[in-house]
Motif scaffolding. Structure first.
Motif, PDB file in Angstrom:
ATOM      1  N   CYS A   7       0.595  -1.553  -0.048  1.00  0.00           N
ATOM      2  CA  CYS A   7      -0.553  -0.029   0.341  1.00  0.00           C
ATOM      3  C   CYS A   7       1.099   1.308  -0.096  1.00  0.00           C
ATOM      4  N   SER A   9       0.187   4.055   1.089  1.00  0.00           N
ATOM      5  CA  SER A   9       0.236   4.921   2.493  1.00  0.00           C
ATOM      6  C   SER A   9       0.222   3.952   3.003  1.00  0.00           C
ATOM      7  N   CYS A  10       0.288   2.993   3.649  1.00  0.00           N
ATOM      8  CA  CYS A  10       0.758   2.448   4.810  1.00  0.00           C
ATOM      9  C   CYS A  10       1.907   1.710   4.949  1.00  0.00           C
ATOM     10  N   CYS A  21      -3.941   0.047   0.338  1.00  0.00           N
ATOM     11  CA  CYS A  21      -5.222  -1.704   0.656  1.00  0.00           C
ATOM     12  C   CYS A  21      -5.982  -0.670   1.296  1.00  0.00           C
ATOM     13  N   CYS A  24      -6.903   2.049   3.521  1.00  0.00           N
ATOM     14  CA  CYS A  24      -6.344   3.789   2.866  1.00  0.00           C
ATOM     15  C   CYS A  24      -7.003   4.139   2.185  1.00  0.00           C
TER      16      CYS A  24
HETATM   17 ZN   LIG Z   1      -2.443   0.962   4.034  1.00  0.00          ZN
END
Ligand SMILES: [Zn+2]
Ligand SMILES: [Zn+2]
Length: 232
Positions: A7, A9-10, A21, A24
């Motif tokens: 992902c 972002s995370c 994901c 997110c």
């Molecule tokens: Zn994520």
């Protein structure tokens, strides 16, 4: 060695490349439904047959004709923009350009030429890359349209716009962006899509649009990754 996709972002492992994901995705404020036809900010209500405009675009005449944005500049939308701008996260550019290309579908024409908002060369040296150019290149790849990285130039260095009100921002940027004389032939009589990472007051995009019109562009639209809204 093949690394599992993560992902953006995370960092959690995800099934497909270049994406978010599930959690997110839900936390990222994608703009959808009814939007302002000039800046792309989300509006309450249902999309209808006539273009609608936000209060900002009704109060400030926009020199461009239409605009779209992929995200609201808040929460995860803001974090992604800042990571792209300041961090070494150019891997965000590909999914971001994909979201932008989707948001821009209604305003693209087959001969649209894509051009990024330029940085002054001194700022380019300190930052090493222009995130608007990275996004413009990505949108060109996603849409198959032409792009010109140095169509616009910024010959004059301008002060930071932070802390300035809308009128001061427009005054500071008046005439700050020019069409590159060596590229003027590509722009003349053509539809231009100006790309930037964030739209706040729209002063930078206005200066870029006015430069395109002065050089003979047929029509100018704008596309940003994120739009700063009243609630953002
Ligand atoms: Zn994520
Ligand atoms: Zn608007």
């Amino acid at each position: 060695m093949v690394y599992p996709p993560r992902c953006i972002s995370c960092g959690t492992m995800v099934e497909s490349d270049f994406g978010l994901c599930g959690p997110c995705w839900r936390d990222t404020p994608f703009i959808s439904g009814l939007v302002c036809d000039a800046c792309g900010t989300q509006l309450p209500g249902q999309a209808g047959p006539v273009p609608e405009y936000c209060d900002d675009c009704l109060a400030t005449a926009r020199p461009w004709s239409r605009g779209r944005s992929a995200l609201r500049y808040r929460d995860n939308g803001r974090r992604l923009v800042l990571a792209l701008k300041h961090g070494d996260r150019q891997d965000l550019a590909r999914p971001a350009a994909n979201w932008m290309a989707r948001a821009a579908q209604p305003i693209l024409r087959p001969d649209t030429l894509i051009a990024p908002v330029p940085l002054h060369w001194l700022r380019m040296l300190s930052r090493r890359f222009n995130q608007a150019a990275v996004l413009a290149q990505g949108v060109a790849r996603e849409t198959g349209l032409d792009w010109c990285p140095d169509l616009l130039t910024r010959p004059r260095r301008t002060q930071s716009l932070g802390g300035l009100d809308r009128d001061a921002r427009h005054a500071t940027l008046d005439g700050a962006i020019r069409v590159n004389p060596r590229r003027a032939g590509r722009l003349c009589g053509r539809d231009i899509l100006i790309v930037d990472d964030v739209m706040t007051s729209g002063a930078t995009l206005s200066a870029a649009t006015q430069a395109c019109h002065a050089a003979g562009a047929r029509d100018v639209c704008i596309l940003t990754l994120a739009r700063v809204g009243k609630d953002a």
